[in-house]
Design a protein around this motif. Structure first.
Motif, PDB file in Angstrom:
ATOM      1  N   GLU A   1       0.819  -1.204   0.000  1.00 22.04           N
ATOM      2  CA  GLU A   1       0.000   0.000   0.000  1.00 22.04           C
ATOM      3  C   GLU A   1       0.860   1.265   0.000  1.00 22.04           C
ATOM      4  O   GLU A   1       1.962   1.273   0.522  1.00 22.04           O
ATOM      5  CB  GLU A   1      -0.931   0.008   1.221  1.00 22.04           C
ATOM      6  N   GLU A   2       0.302   2.325  -0.577  1.00 27.53           N
ATOM      7  CA  GLU A   2       0.901   3.663  -0.578  1.00 27.53           C
ATOM      8  C   GLU A   2       2.375   3.673  -1.000  1.00 27.53           C
ATOM      9  O   GLU A   2       3.240   4.151  -0.263  1.00 27.53           O
ATOM     10  CB  GLU A   2       0.766   4.321   0.796  1.00 27.53           C
ATOM     11  N   PRO A   3       2.678   3.121  -2.165  1.00 22.30           N
ATOM     12  CA  PRO A   3       4.078   3.191  -2.623  1.00 22.30           C
ATOM     13  C   PRO A   3       4.484   4.638  -2.880  1.00 22.30           C
ATOM     14  O   PRO A   3       3.671   5.438  -3.358  1.00 22.30           O
ATOM     15  CB  PRO A   3       4.063   2.383  -3.928  1.00 22.30           C
ATOM     16  N   ASP A   4       5.708   4.986  -2.546  1.00 23.29           N
ATOM     17  CA  ASP A   4       6.197   6.323  -2.877  1.00 23.29           C
ATOM     18  C   ASP A   4       6.339   6.440  -4.393  1.00 23.29           C
ATOM     19  O   ASP A   4       6.395   5.439  -5.114  1.00 23.29           O
ATOM     20  CB  ASP A   4       7.530   6.589  -2.181  1.00 23.29           C
ATOM     21  N   ILE A   5       6.438   7.672  -4.900  1.00 27.78           N
ATOM     22  CA  ILE A   5       6.328   7.869  -6.350  1.00 27.78           C
ATOM     23  C   ILE A   5       7.439   7.163  -7.119  1.00 27.78           C
ATOM     24  O   ILE A   5       7.226   6.692  -8.232  1.00 27.78           O
ATOM     25  CB  ILE A   5       6.287   9.364  -6.713  1.00 27.78           C
ATOM     26  N   ASP A   6       8.648   7.081  -6.543  1.00 32.32           N
ATOM     27  CA  ASP A   6       9.728   6.426  -7.287  1.00 32.32           C
ATOM     28  C   ASP A   6       9.525   4.912  -7.366  1.00 32.32           C
ATOM     29  O   ASP A   6       9.898   4.280  -8.351  1.00 32.32           O
ATOM     30  CB  ASP A   6      11.111   6.767  -6.706  1.00 32.32           C
ATOM     31  N   ILE A   7       8.888   4.331  -6.324  1.00 32.13           N
ATOM     32  CA  ILE A   7       8.576   2.905  -6.378  1.00 32.13           C
ATOM     33  C   ILE A   7       7.480   2.653  -7.402  1.00 32.13           C
ATOM     34  O   ILE A   7       7.544   1.697  -8.189  1.00 32.13           O
ATOM     35  CB  ILE A   7       8.160   2.391  -4.983  1.00 32.13           C
ATOM     36  N   ALA A   8       6.463   3.539  -7.422  1.00 36.43           N
ATOM     37  CA  ALA A   8       5.385   3.388  -8.403  1.00 36.43           C
ATOM     38  C   ALA A   8       5.912   3.534  -9.827  1.00 36.43           C
ATOM     39  O   ALA A   8       5.549   2.783 -10.732  1.00 36.43           O
ATOM     40  CB  ALA A   8       4.293   4.426  -8.132  1.00 36.43           C
ATOM     41  N   LEU A   9       6.812   4.496 -10.048  1.00 37.45           N
ATOM     42  CA  LEU A   9       7.323   4.742 -11.401  1.00 37.45           C
ATOM     43  C   LEU A   9       8.275   3.641 -11.863  1.00 37.45           C
ATOM     44  O   LEU A   9       8.199   3.175 -13.003  1.00 37.45           O
ATOM     45  CB  LEU A   9       8.041   6.092 -11.445  1.00 37.45           C
ATOM     46  N   PHE A  10       9.193   3.239 -10.987  1.00 41.87           N
ATOM     47  CA  PHE A  10      10.261   2.328 -11.420  1.00 41.87           C
ATOM     48  C   PHE A  10      10.079   0.884 -10.964  1.00 41.87           C
ATOM     49  O   PHE A  10      10.823   0.004 -11.376  1.00 41.87           O
ATOM     50  CB  PHE A  10      11.616   2.851 -10.936  1.00 41.87           C
ATOM     51  N   GLY A  11       9.094   0.629 -10.093  1.00 42.94           N
ATOM     52  CA  GLY A  11       8.759  -0.735  -9.730  1.00 42.94           C
ATOM     53  C   GLY A  11       9.694  -1.357  -8.713  1.00 42.94           C
ATOM     54  O   GLY A  11      10.709  -0.779  -8.329  1.00 42.94           O
ATOM     55  N   ARG A  12       9.308  -2.555  -8.281  1.00 45.83           N
ATOM     56  CA  ARG A  12      10.108  -3.306  -7.306  1.00 45.83           C
ATOM     57  C   ARG A  12      10.033  -4.786  -7.664  1.00 45.83           C
ATOM     58  O   ARG A  12       8.946  -5.307  -7.901  1.00 45.83           O
ATOM     59  CB  ARG A  12       9.553  -3.086  -5.890  1.00 45.83           C
ATOM     60  N   MET A  13      11.158  -5.445  -7.704  1.00 49.28           N
ATOM     61  CA  MET A  13      11.196  -6.884  -7.979  1.00 49.28           C
ATOM     62  C   MET A  13      11.769  -7.585  -6.759  1.00 49.28           C
ATOM     63  O   MET A  13      12.853  -7.227  -6.287  1.00 49.28           O
ATOM     64  CB  MET A  13      12.037  -7.188  -9.212  1.00 49.28           C
ATOM     65  N   VAL A  14      11.047  -8.567  -6.235  1.00 43.48           N
ATOM     66  CA  VAL A  14      11.490  -9.317  -5.059  1.00 43.48           C
ATOM     67  C   VAL A  14      11.562 -10.784  -5.438  1.00 43.48           C
ATOM     68  O   VAL A  14      10.531 -11.444  -5.602  1.00 43.48           O
ATOM     69  CB  VAL A  14      10.518  -9.109  -3.870  1.00 43.48           C
TER      70      VAL A  14
END
Length: 354
Positions: free
Chosen positions: A146-159
């Protein structure tokens, strides 16, 4: 937001003087083959890093932290909420909570096994959950989604450990390539020893640095409809898009910048808002530009011409905004801007298209 897709394409033409902003494993400027010739190349990773640094330096937005040291990061948030916990106990609580959320950690190094991109609000909420003794994996993972910061929303996260924690990127950034052929050159340099005796005139050290100079075509796009969904707000999405465009225009990878001082800005910037699909216009340069009074003028002309050519295959953009440093004879259909600030203000028109 209406039930339709909306994309923002960003195109830029930008010259770089002798420089080496993005090196390969041997220290050479990165290159690529395109159109049968060697081009200068700056990787998308390098420019995305520069954009994130611009976000941090020029905005008050909350930003994510990409680090293996997430135990320390969450422990700091725990101590900020309750300093009486103590540092060691906070570290233990943070690690246990992260493990319960499905993030594996190295017990000896007290760090995640891979870089993890965590938002500031997400870290604060995880700290609250740790203090509350929350151990439910589903509840903890919801906090990390929830509530990803804008850089996470723009560039994504891979786990890799747990794909359910992945965040799809709403932005795509292309590797920037030169619109023309380039050759890498070598700078032979010497450095004098300030304390060297007068009868010893030789250099204190010597070496070589590889560099090239180029006119780059740069491109990125954002799935606006996805960004609105991720940030759950049209207003936040438009604000994030403005910051992204500003950072795309004005950021610069920092490789060897103290040596070359290559702090340039784009000579042309064009924004296309599309309702069908994003369109990369790099095909304008498959036939490399030949030098004639430099490369910029012809590169800008081809960019605008290529936009018109694509209309044989896709719809016209819903909105086109463009800004050039010099007056151009052939202009695209759209709104010419006098400054980057004017262009960013006119992105408010996006709200009517959402």
């Amino acid at each position: 937001m209406k039930d339709h897709r909306l994309y923002m394409d960003i195109h830029a033409i930008q010259t770089l003087p002798p420089s080496n902003v993005n090196r390969d494993d041997s220290g050479s400027p990165k290159t690529a083959q395109y159109g049968g010739v060697q081009r200068a190349r700056v990787s998308s990773q390098a420019w995305k890093r520069a954009i994130r640094r611009y976000f941090a330096d020029h905005s008050g937005a909350d930003l994510g932290v990409r680090t293996k040291r997430i135990i320390d990061y969450v422990a700091e948030q725990i101590l900020a909420l309750d300093a009486s916990v103590g540092e060691e106990a906070a570290m233990n609580m943070a690690e246990e909570t992260l493990n319960k959320a499905g993030i594996k950690t190295d017990k000896k190094k007290r760090a995640a096994k891979a870089l993890f991109f965590m938002g500031k609000k997400q870290a604060a909420e995880l700290a609250k959950a740790a203090l509350a003794g929350e151990t439910d994996k589903k509840a903890l993972q919801e906090i990390l989604k929830e509530e990803p910061d804008i850089d996470i929303a723009l560039f994504g996260r891979m786990v890799a450990d747990d794909p359910t924690l992945n965040e799809d990127a709403s932005a795509q950034v292309a590797h920037a390539i030169s619109t023309h052929a380039v050759q890498t050159e070598f700078d032979y340099y010497t450095a004098m020893d300030d304390k060297s005796p007068e009868d010893q005139a030789g250099a204190g050290m010597l070496g070589t640095i590889e560099y090239n100079s180029e006119t780059l075509y740069r491109y990125a796009n954002v799935a606006v409809h996805e960004l609105v969904r991720q940030l759950d707000s049209k207003e936040k999405a438009i604000s994030a898009l403005k910051l992204f465009v500003e950072a795309f225009s004005n950021s610069m990878p920092s490789g060897k910048i103290n040596t070359f001082a290559n702090d340039t800005l784009p000579q042309a910037l064009m924004i296309n808002i599309r309702g069908d699909r994003p369109v990369n216009l790099v095909s304008a340069y498959e036939n490399p530009v030949r030098p004639h009074d430099g490369y910029v003028g012809e590169s800008v002309r081809r960019l605008f011409e290529e936009l018109k050519k694509t209309e044989k295959f896709v719809d016209k953009p819903l909105l086109t905004l463009y800004l050039t440093q010099d007056e151009v004879s052939e202009k695209p259909e759209g709104q010419a801007e006098d400054s980057l600030r004017d262009l960013l203000n006119d992105l408010d028109q996006l709200e009517d298209l959402m």
